[in-house]
Design an enzyme around this catalytic site. Structure first.
Site, PDB file in Angstrom:
ATOM      1  N   SER A   6       6.258   9.532  -8.714  1.00 41.96           N
ATOM      2  CA  SER A   6       4.948   9.162  -8.159  1.00 41.96           C
ATOM      3  C   SER A   6       3.840   9.626  -9.101  1.00 41.96           C
ATOM      4  O   SER A   6       3.633  10.827  -9.304  1.00 41.96           O
ATOM      5  CB  SER A   6       4.750   9.837  -6.788  1.00 41.96           C
ATOM      6  N   HIS A  31       6.445   4.837  -8.511  1.00 40.59           N
ATOM      7  CA  HIS A  31       5.770   4.862  -7.206  1.00 40.59           C
ATOM      8  C   HIS A  31       4.272   5.036  -7.422  1.00 40.59           C
ATOM      9  O   HIS A  31       3.833   5.986  -8.111  1.00 40.59           O
ATOM     10  CB  HIS A  31       6.324   6.028  -6.383  1.00 40.59           C
ATOM     11  N   ASP A  33       0.750   5.410  -5.463  1.00 43.53           N
ATOM     12  CA  ASP A  33       0.153   5.691  -4.148  1.00 43.53           C
ATOM     13  C   ASP A  33      -1.277   5.179  -4.074  1.00 43.53           C
ATOM     14  O   ASP A  33      -2.161   5.712  -4.745  1.00 43.53           O
ATOM     15  CB  ASP A  33       0.166   7.212  -3.894  1.00 43.53           C
ATOM     16  N   MET A  35      -4.569   4.831  -1.940  1.00 45.92           N
ATOM     17  CA  MET A  35      -5.207   5.490  -0.800  1.00 45.92           C
ATOM     18  C   MET A  35      -6.659   5.026  -0.694  1.00 45.92           C
ATOM     19  O   MET A  35      -7.346   4.892  -1.708  1.00 45.92           O
ATOM     20  CB  MET A  35      -5.159   7.012  -0.994  1.00 45.92           C
ATOM     21  N   HIS A  64       2.680   1.893  -2.704  1.00 44.93           N
ATOM     22  CA  HIS A  64       2.683   2.460  -1.340  1.00 44.93           C
ATOM     23  C   HIS A  64       1.254   2.408  -0.821  1.00 44.93           C
ATOM     24  O   HIS A  64       0.399   3.191  -1.262  1.00 44.93           O
ATOM     25  CB  HIS A  64       3.205   3.908  -1.429  1.00 44.93           C
ATOM     26  N   MET A  66      -1.459   3.241   1.500  1.00 45.17           N
ATOM     27  CA  MET A  66      -1.937   4.113   2.559  1.00 45.17           C
ATOM     28  C   MET A  66      -3.388   3.703   2.844  1.00 45.17           C
ATOM     29  O   MET A  66      -4.351   4.373   2.430  1.00 45.17           O
ATOM     30  CB  MET A  66      -1.842   5.581   2.125  1.00 45.17           C
ATOM     31  N   MET A 135       8.232   8.998   5.394  1.00 44.46           N
ATOM     32  CA  MET A 135       7.346  10.026   4.833  1.00 44.46           C
ATOM     33  C   MET A 135       7.874  11.396   5.226  1.00 44.46           C
ATOM     34  O   MET A 135       8.063  11.667   6.419  1.00 44.46           O
ATOM     35  CB  MET A 135       5.916   9.843   5.359  1.00 44.46           C
ATOM     36  N   GLY A 140      -1.312  11.517   1.904  1.00 44.48           N
ATOM     37  CA  GLY A 140      -2.656  11.824   1.421  1.00 44.48           C
ATOM     38  C   GLY A 140      -2.677  12.604   0.123  1.00 44.48           C
ATOM     39  O   GLY A 140      -3.572  12.420  -0.698  1.00 44.48           O
ATOM     40  N   GLY A 143       2.239  17.359  -3.793  1.00 45.30           N
ATOM     41  CA  GLY A 143       2.342  18.822  -3.815  1.00 45.30           C
ATOM     42  C   GLY A 143       2.498  19.496  -2.465  1.00 45.30           C
ATOM     43  O   GLY A 143       2.420  20.727  -2.369  1.00 45.30           O
ATOM     44  N   ASP A 173       9.828  10.000   0.936  1.00 42.90           N
ATOM     45  CA  ASP A 173       8.634  10.168   0.118  1.00 42.90           C
ATOM     46  C   ASP A 173       7.854  11.424   0.502  1.00 42.90           C
ATOM     47  O   ASP A 173       7.245  11.490   1.558  1.00 42.90           O
ATOM     48  CB  ASP A 173       7.743   8.923   0.295  1.00 42.90           C
ATOM     49  N   GLY A 174       7.912  12.418  -0.394  1.00 46.08           N
ATOM     50  CA  GLY A 174       7.023  13.572  -0.211  1.00 46.08           C
ATOM     51  C   GLY A 174       7.767  14.898  -0.187  1.00 46.08           C
ATOM     52  O   GLY A 174       8.661  15.093   0.632  1.00 46.08           O
TER      53      GLY A 174
END
Ligand code: DX5
Ligand code: ZN
Length: 217
Positions: A6, A31, A33, A35, A64, A66, A135, A140, A143, A173-174
């Site tokens: 990601s 990946h 992200d 947002m 992805h 969001m 998820m 959001g 880390g 994911d995450g």
């Protein structure tokens, strides 16, 4: 199991290098992200940024979304010709129509579910999906700490897919790191998204290669 790095966790001032690191580390999927600062309290990449990055990448993107209004934004992201696109179950009342739009563009269609969303909400339209993103952190930010209860969701989803004879992939994911990667694979994930586990490392390419080896990719 595949590893999808990601780039949210990469140096955002040098995304072209992050894409190169993914390629050099042998990633088969990158990946990305997206947002919108509304569905999640963070704001990242728009279609122009993704389109330019895609021109420099030999590896397909796993976008992805969001975002609170995937039905409005979807086409502009599909124009970047990604391999996969997922939107959030929590962000739409018409998941099947969105999935069909994604599939119609030639990309794989996925739905992402937050840690607190019951799997039962997605099962009724599972056959319309190429993949489900479970998820394992609250969306959001990169880390964050892995939420192990999501492993049960993966095990149940894996059993459901097998029982129905579907070929729907499971992406987790995450918060995934070498210390929990084996559990993620054992729970039935086909793809593990790894952000900080790759890009927080001193040598991201070597970290990615090590993760792929551990995942038997
Ligand atoms: C979080 C994103 C994840 C995240 C992964 O909202 O969907 O893809 O960037 O990064 P790590 O592996 O650091 O949790
Ligand atoms: Zn993600």
């Amino acid at each position: 199991m595949k590893i999808a790095p990601s780039i949210l966790a990469a140096d955002l001032a040098d995304l072209a290098t992050a894409v190169k690191h993914c390629e050099n580390g042998g990633a088969q999927l990158i990946h990305v992200d997206v947002m919108d600062g509304h569905f999640v309290p963070n704001l990242t990449f728009g279609p122009p940024v993704i389109a330019d990055l895609a021109k420099r990448s030999r590896v397909g993107f796993d976008i992805h979304l969001m975002v609170s209004n995937p039905d409005v934004l979807l086409d502009s992201y599909l124009d970047t010709q990604p391999t996969w696109v997922s939107f959030h179950h929590e962000a739409t009342t018409e998941p099947v129509r969105l999935a069909e739009t994604i599939r119609g563009s030639g990309a794989g269609a996925g739905v992402a579910v937050n840690p607190g969303t019951a799997l039962d909400e997605v099962l009724p339209y599972l056959e319309h999906l190429d993949f489900v993103v479970l998820m394992s952190v609250q969306p959001g930010f990169a880390g964050q700490a892995f939420q192990p209860h999501v492993l049960d969701k993966a095990r149940r989803l894996h059993a459901e897919i097998a029982a129905r004879g579907l070929s729907t992939a499971i992406e987790m994911d995450g918060g995934i790191k070498p210390g929990n990667l084996d559990e993620v694979a054992a729970a039935g994930a086909d793809v593990a998204v790894v952000g900080s586990g790759v890009f927080a490392a001193k040598r991201p390419v070597e970290a990615l290669v090590a993760l792929r080896r551990q995942a038997n990719e």
